[in-house]
Design an enzyme around this catalytic site. Structure first.
Site, mmCIF file in Angstrom:
data_model
loop_
_atom_site.group_PDB
_atom_site.id
_atom_site.type_symbol
_atom_site.label_atom_id
_atom_site.label_comp_id
_atom_site.label_asym_id
_atom_site.label_seq_id
_atom_site.Cartn_x
_atom_site.Cartn_y
_atom_site.Cartn_z
ATOM 1 C CB SER A 53 -0.761 -0.032 1.247
ATOM 2 O OG SER A 53 -1.832 -1.008 1.125
ATOM 3 N NE ARG B 34 -2.398 4.839 0.183
ATOM 4 C CZ ARG B 34 -3.050 3.759 -0.033
ATOM 5 N NH1 ARG B 34 -2.282 2.596 -0.454
ATOM 6 N NH2 ARG B 34 -4.329 3.595 0.104
ATOM 7 N N GLY C 70 -5.912 -3.686 -7.757
ATOM 8 C CA GLY C 70 -7.114 -2.817 -7.410
ATOM 9 C C GLY C 70 -6.601 -1.525 -6.845
ATOM 10 N NE ARG D 199 -10.787 -6.411 -6.518
ATOM 11 C CZ ARG D 199 -9.471 -6.032 -5.874
ATOM 12 N NH1 ARG D 199 -8.519 -6.580 -6.412
ATOM 13 N NH2 ARG D 199 -9.526 -5.498 -4.806
ATOM 14 C CB SER E 50 -13.114 1.462 0.227
ATOM 15 O OG SER E 50 -12.057 1.499 -0.600
ATOM 16 C CG ASP F 95 -5.675 -6.387 2.306
ATOM 17 O OD1 ASP F 95 -6.635 -6.581 1.608
ATOM 18 O OD2 ASP F 95 -5.028 -5.275 2.362
ATOM 19 C CE LYS G 76 -11.008 -6.354 0.274
ATOM 20 N NZ LYS G 76 -10.497 -4.763 0.202
ATOM 21 N NE ARG H 81 -8.172 -11.909 -0.568
ATOM 22 C CZ ARG H 81 -7.301 -11.057 -0.565
ATOM 23 N NH1 ARG H 81 -7.507 -10.104 0.440
ATOM 24 N NH2 ARG H 81 -6.467 -10.929 -1.477
ATOM 25 N NE ARG I 269 -3.676 -9.314 1.056
ATOM 26 C CZ ARG I 269 -2.527 -8.751 0.904
ATOM 27 N NH1 ARG I 269 -1.552 -9.245 1.608
ATOM 28 N NH2 ARG I 269 -2.560 -7.347 0.431
#
Ligand code: S3P
Length: 432
Positions: free
Chosen positions: A25, A29, A97, A125, A170, A318, A345, A349, A391
């Site tokens: 993440s 960024r 995503g 998604r 989100s 997650d 996801k 999931r 994952r």
């Protein structure tokens, strides 16, 4: 080692130190924010996974110079808030995503057409969650299936601030709208139903954005130039969760994971494991690159069931599959509720966790907003399919470290989305 499947067997002991890759993440960024800043930034500790590579590829196609300076390090040459260049072709975010949703916010302010697409998973998604508010801010955006699925076309424009209550907690939607808001005329007000990860807010503030956070309310006053900021990315919190749970559920284990990001929006799994009675400690707490960081030590534990819902959900979003595995081996029942977002996801999931952990012997009942897990002292093992979800592949692999017979993980290469070195680290820790 076959590439269609990998077999994981229970080792006698599970001990050692594992350095997890840079946080996915924060890596996205660090690159995106600096691409729209003024100046040149150096980023190191970047996540080596395919998703971060998708962000780099898309930004290069938008005219941003990104030079790799060493392994997992690069410089990003900022082009200013509205200074990207029209891409010559469709941008492919593949499985990512975060790339798609955050980039949509940046593209909404660029005065040209971009078409975003992705792989088979990403194309299922939901995107209406960003299309609708970006349109309200003045961008032209449209997508397949009633504006919900990629490909998504955005012709950016002269954005204006909005007052918007997010329908779901989100961080991707919030970040998309904060990045759009940074380039919009006037002020953008956002209201979150529950707190999600705050990496965007932290980095925007460090870049000199005019942003204020007051509980679940955030405002950003737009059109203030962003400064380039060097970022040292800490170890990935969500990746660390796999090793923490591995140590907790194995009968003879101690794993140290140094330099893990510990911002509160990400550490719900540590709170859940504490409720479950896990032996986990954190040392050497410090701040690196504006993010709280620490070293985690996890040991064999006797876990008990817990109830996980409400504002905890965005903080474990997650980690739900690996927590479900911990719960499957705990004493008593665990309920995960209020977690509808898990359907959307890299795989569904709720459905995939329940189905694949059941295949290896767990007792899991699927609910529309989560699952109910009946803990057992042992799991049998067998075959489990990752459904190309990184994952899920790692959850099944960790299960194989404790099951009575081995676990065969199908589609194991999906770990490369966030953790290309996962199988090597697993072999090393298990003494293989
Ligand atoms: C992310 C936010 C979460 C998370 C994803 C990364 C981010 O998604 O599941 O892996 O970096 O902002 P949502 O915002 O859709 O919950």
């Amino acid at each position: 080692m076959s590439i269609e499947s990998i077999v994981v067997r229970r080792p006698e002991r599970l001990r050692g130190t594992v350095h997890v890759p840079g946080d996915k993440s924060i890596s996205h960024r660090a690159i995106m924010h600096n691409a729209i800043a003024e100046g040149v930034a150096h980023v190191d500790g970047l996540g080596p996974g395919d998703d971060v590579k998708s962000t780099i590829r898309c930004l290069r196609a938008l005219g941003v110079t990104i030079n790799e300076t060493a392994e997992n390090a690069c410089t990003v040459h900022g082009r200013g808030l509205m200074g990207l260049a029209e891409p010559e072709d469709v941008l492919d975010a593949r499985n990512s995503g975060t790339t798609t949703r955050l980039l949509s916010g940046i593209l909404a302010a660029q005065p040209f057409l971009t078409i975003l697409t992705g792989d088979a998973s990403l194309r299922t998604r939901p995107m209406d969650r960003v299309v609708e508010p970006l349109r309200a801010m003045g961008a032209q955006a449209m997508a397949r299936c009633g504006d919900d699925y990629l490909p998504l076309a955005i012709r950016g424009g002269d954005l204006h601030g909005i007052d918007y209550a997010l329908p779901m907690a989100s961080a991707q939607v919030k970040s998309c709208l904060l990045l759009a808001g940074a380039a919009a005329d006037g002020t953008t007000y956002l209201h979150e139903p529950a707190a999600s990860r705050d990496h965007t807010e932290r980095l925007l503030a460090a870049q000199g954005a005019d942003i204020e956070v007051d509980g679940l309310r955030i405002l950003i006053r737009g059109r203030r130039p962003l400064r380039s900021v060097d970022v040292t990315v800490p170890g990935d919190t969500s990746t660390a969760a796999f090793w923490v749970v591995a140590a907790c559920i194995h009968p003879d284990a101690e794993i140290v994971i140094p330099n893990v990001g510990l911002t509160v929006g990400r550490t719900g799994f540590l709170d859940v494991l504490e409720m479950m009675g896990a032996d986990v400690s954190i040392s050497n707490k410090r701040v690196v690159g504006g993010e709280p960081v620490g070293d985690i030590t996890a040991r064999s534990s006797r876990l008990k069931g817990a109830t996980i819902g409400g504002s905890l959900i965005p903080r474990i979003i997650d980690e739900a599959p690996i927590l479900a595995l911990a719960a499957a081996l705990a004493e008593g029942e665990t309920v995960i509720r209020d977690a509808e977002e898990l359907h959307y996801k890299e795989s569904d999931r709720i459905c995939v966790t329940a189905a694949e952990l059941s295949r290896i012997g767990a007792s899991i009942e699927e609910r529309s907003d989560g699952m109910v897990i009946g803990g057992k002292p042992h799991l049998a093992g067998g075959e489990g399919d990752s459904h190309k979800d990184h994952r899920m592949a790692m959850t099944l692999a960790i299960a194989g470290l404790v099951t009575d017979s081995p676990v065969t993980v199908l589609e194991p290469r999906s770990v490369a989305i966030s953790y290309p070195g996962f199988w090597n680290d697993l072999a090393r820790l298990a003494g293989g």
